[in-house]
Design an enzyme around this catalytic site. Structure first.
Site, PDB file in Angstrom:
ATOM      1  N   LYS A 112       0.718  -1.047   0.220  1.00 56.15           N
ATOM      2  CA  LYS A 112       0.161   0.004   0.039  1.00 56.15           C
ATOM      3  C   LYS A 112       0.822   1.192  -0.049  1.00 56.15           C
ATOM      4  CE  LYS A 112      -4.097  -1.977   1.753  1.00 56.15           C
ATOM      5  NZ  LYS A 112      -3.776  -3.339   1.996  1.00 56.15           N
TER       6      LYS A 112
HETATM    7  C1  LIG Z   1      -4.523  -4.211   1.237  1.00 61.65           C
HETATM    8  C2  LIG Z   1      -3.922  -5.646   1.167  1.00 61.65           C
HETATM    9  C3  LIG Z   1      -4.284  -6.604   0.203  1.00 61.65           C
HETATM   10  C4  LIG Z   1      -5.400  -6.508  -0.893  1.00 61.65           C
HETATM   11  O1  LIG Z   1      -5.269  -5.660  -1.664  1.00 61.65           O
HETATM   12  P1  LIG Z   1      -6.590  -5.149  -2.392  1.00 61.65           P
HETATM   13  O2  LIG Z   1      -6.165  -4.020  -3.340  1.00 61.65           O
HETATM   14  O3  LIG Z   1      -7.615  -4.658  -1.476  1.00 61.65           O
HETATM   15  O4  LIG Z   1      -6.983  -6.443  -3.281  1.00 61.65           O
HETATM   16  C5  LIG Z   1      -3.446  -8.084   0.212  1.00 61.65           C
HETATM   17  N1  LIG Z   1      -2.277  -8.045   0.968  1.00 61.65           N
HETATM   18  C6  LIG Z   1      -1.963  -7.247   1.680  1.00 61.65           C
HETATM   19  C7  LIG Z   1      -1.041  -7.376   2.766  1.00 61.65           C
HETATM   20  C8  LIG Z   1      -2.702  -6.039   1.817  1.00 61.65           C
HETATM   21  O5  LIG Z   1      -2.424  -5.253   2.804  1.00 61.65           O
END
Ligand SMILES: *Cc1c(COP(=O)(O)O)cnc(C)c1O
Length: 465
Positions: A112
Site C-alpha cells: 500500500k
Molecule cells: C490491502 C492488502 C491486500 C489486498 O489488496 P486489494 O487491493 O484490497 O485487493 C493484500 N495483501 C495485503 C498485505 C494488503 O495489505
C-alpha cells in the site's frame, strides 16, 4: 483526461476533483473516460528505465493536463525515495519461471506504500496549488491506516483521522500508526469492530456538515483513483524485467478489495501483454466463487490469518464490471443493488470475457500455513500469509510453464507473526532495522465510543492545519 462514474450518474470530472473526493455522488467509483494505450514499440523502449522513470511514462497520460511533467517527476521521485531497496520492487525467483515481486520495501512494509506515498505527495501538491486544506478520514483493519499515515505525515494541507477497532488490530499494525508523532496525524481507537469504523466513515462522508466551513473529506482507501493509477506501474516493471513486452507474463495477486489486481487489468488494457491474472483469495472467497461459479453471494465474514484479505464485498470489482458491461452505468447500478441485497448474477458475456484473462483460487489458513512452511524449507524464503496464498494460487492456476508467473508479495512477513509461527518458524520474524525499536516508541491515540457525534466532534475539534 476526464473521469466518469461507474454508475453513469454524474458529469465527467477532472483528475484534481476526482482525487480530492471519495465515491462519486451517485455511489459509483470514478474511472478514466477512456483507457490510454501504449504501442508495443513504446513499451519496449522503456526497458532499462529506473522504477521512477517508468512510473512517469505510465502515469503521464492520466495526469498530463493536471500538472507539468517536471512536477509529476518530482512527486514520483519523492514518493519512492522513502523505499529501502534500490530496486523499489525487486523480483526474486522461487522456481522455474516462478517469481515473487517484493512490494514491501516501503515505510510500512506493505504494498500500500506504493500508492499512499504517492497519494500523500500528490494531494499536498494539488492542495497547495489550489490554496485549499482538507481532512482525510479513513477506517482501517491494519495496513491501509499505517500506509496512509506515513503518506501524509509531512503534508502541510492535510489533517488525517484514522479509525481502527480498539484492541482488534495487531500490535505491530497499531504501533505503526500510533507512534507517528506529527501534529496532523490523529488516531482514533473505536469501541467496535472494523465494520463499525467503516460505517462511521461512510456516514461522515454522506453528511459533512460537522466540518468547519471550506473543509471537505477526502478518501484514501482504494476507491481513490490515484491509488489504482500508481499501482499500474509495477506490472509494467515486472514484465519489462522478464522479457516483456516481447514475451507475455502472468500475475497472481492476493486480493481483498480488488484494487491491486484491477491495476493489473488496466496495465493489460493499456497494451501490456499479460496472459493470466490470478485472483487469490482466502476463505473469504466471494471473488473466487463469482469467477468460477457465478456465485457472487455475500457470506458472513470469517477472520483469517491473512486479515488484509478479509472482505465480504470487493469495492473495486465494480470498476471491472463497468468495462465488462460495455460501460453501461445503469446496468452497474442495478447489479450493485443486487449485490448489496445479497446476490448478483453476472451475464454470460461478462463472465466469458472475465475468464479470458482472470482465473481464481481459494486458499484457506491451513493451506496457507503449509505453503509458508514448504517455501521456507525449500527456498529458505519466508513468505507473509497473503503472499503465500498468492503463490499457491499461481501454482494451481497457471496455464503454461513457459510464461513467467509473478506473485505479488504484498507484505513483509514481520507484519504477520502469528501465521509465520504457525508455519513452524521458531520466533517472531524480525522487523527490518528501521522498525526494530517499534515496541519502545511512544504511542498516541484516543479511544472513543462508537458514537457519531463523539467522533465528529473530536474531528472538528482537532483540526490543526
Ligand atoms: C490491502 C492488502 C491486500 C489486498 O489488496 P486489494 O487491493 O484490497 O485487493 C493484500 N495483501 C495485503 C498485505 C494488503 O495489505
Amino acid at each position: 483526461m476526464r473521469f466518469v462514474s461507474t454508475r453513469g450518474g454524474v458529469e465527467p470530472k477532472s483528475f484534481e476533483d476526482v482525487i480530492l473526493t471519495g465515491l462519486a455522488p451517485d455511489g459509483g467509483l470514478f474511472v478514466p473516460e477512456h483507457i490510454p494505450q501504449f504501442s508495443q514499440q513504446e513499451i519496449a523502449s522503456w526497458a532499462g528505465l529506473s522504477y521512477q522513470d517508468l512510473a512517469l511514462k505510465v502515469m503521464t497520460p492520466f495526469v498530463a493536463d493536471a500538472m507539468p511533467e517536471q512536477d509529476l517527476k518530482t512527486l514520483i521521485d519523492d514518493s519512492y525515495s522513502t523505499f529501502r531497496h534500490n530496486g523499489i520492487a525487486p523480483l526474486v525467483q522461487t522456481g522455474h519461471n516462478e517469481w515473487i515481486m517484493e512490494l514491501f520495501h516501503g515505510p510500512t512494509l506493505a504494498f500500500k506504500d506504493f500508492a499512499l506515498q504517492f497519494l500523500g505527495n500528490l494531494l499536498d501538491y494539488t492542495l497547495e496549488k489550489r490554496n485549499q486544506k482538507v481532512v482525510i478520514m479513513g477506517a482501517t483493519s491494519g495496513d491501509t491506516g499505517s500506509a496512509a499515515i506515513e503518506g501524509c505525515r509531512r503534508c502541510s494541507n492535510i489533517d488525517i483521522f484514522i479509525l481502527h477497532p480498539h484492541n482488534r488490530v495487531s500490535d505491530v499494525q497499531r504501533r505503526q500508526m500510533t507512534t507517528v508523532m506529527a501534529g496532523n496525524i490523529h488516531n482514533i481507537a473505536l469501541h467496535g469492530n472494523f465494520d463499525d469504523c467503516q460505517n462511521m466513515v461512510k456516514s461522515s462522508f454522506a453528511d459533512q456538515s460537522f466540518l468547519p466551513d471550506g473543509r471537505q473529506l477526502v478518501a484514501v482507501n482504494s476507491i481513490n483513483w490515484a491509488r489504482i493509477m500508481a499501482q499500474i506501474v509495477y506490472y509494467f516493471w515486472a514484465a519489462l524485467s522478464l522479457g516483456g513486452p516481447a514475451r507475455k507474463v502472468s500475475f497472481s495477486v492476493p486480493t481483498g478489495n480488488f484494487g491491486d489486481i484491477f491495476a493489473g487489468y488496466l496495465a493489460h488494457k493499456m497494451g501490456l501483454p499479460i496472459e493470466q491474472l490470478v485472483i487469490a483469495t482466502n476463505q473469504n472467497d466471494i471473488l473466487h466463487r463469482c469467477i468460477s461459479d457465478n456465485d457472487h453471494s455475500t457470506r458472513p465474514l470469517e477472520q483469517s490469518l491473512a486479515p488484509s484479505m478479509d472482505i465480504m464485498i470487493s469495492s473495486n470489482f465494480e470498476r471491472l464490471l463497468f468495462d465488462l458491461y460495455d460501460r453501461d452505468g445503469s446496468a452497474i447500478a442495478g447489479l450493485m443493488a443486487d449485490a448489496k441485497a445479497g446476490h448478483m448474477d453476472l451475464s454470460d458475456s461478462a463472465l466469458t470475457q472475465a475468464r479470458e484473462l482472470f482465473s481464481s483460487y481459494r486458499c484457506d489458513d491451513e493451506g496457507m500455513v503449509g505453503i509458508i512452511r514448504d517455501t521456507y524449507a525449500e527456498c529458505d524464503y519466508l513468505l507473509d500469509p497473503h503472499t503465500a496464498i498468492g503463490l499457491e494460487a499461481a501454482r494451481q492456476c497457471r496455464s503454461s510453464a513457459e510464461t513467467p508467473m509473478i506473485t505479488l508479495a504484498t507484505a513483509h512477513p514481520a507484519k504477520f507473526p502469528d501465521a509465520v509461527k504457525q508455519a513452524g518458524y521458531p520466533q517472531d520474524p524480525e522487523l527490518p532495522p528501521h522498525m526494530a525499536d517499534l515496541f519502545e516508541r511512544e504511542e498516541r491515540f484516543t479511544v472513543l465510543d462508537n458514537d457519531q457525534d463523539a467522533v465528529q466532534q473530536f474531528i472538528a475539534g482537532h483540526i490543526t492545519v
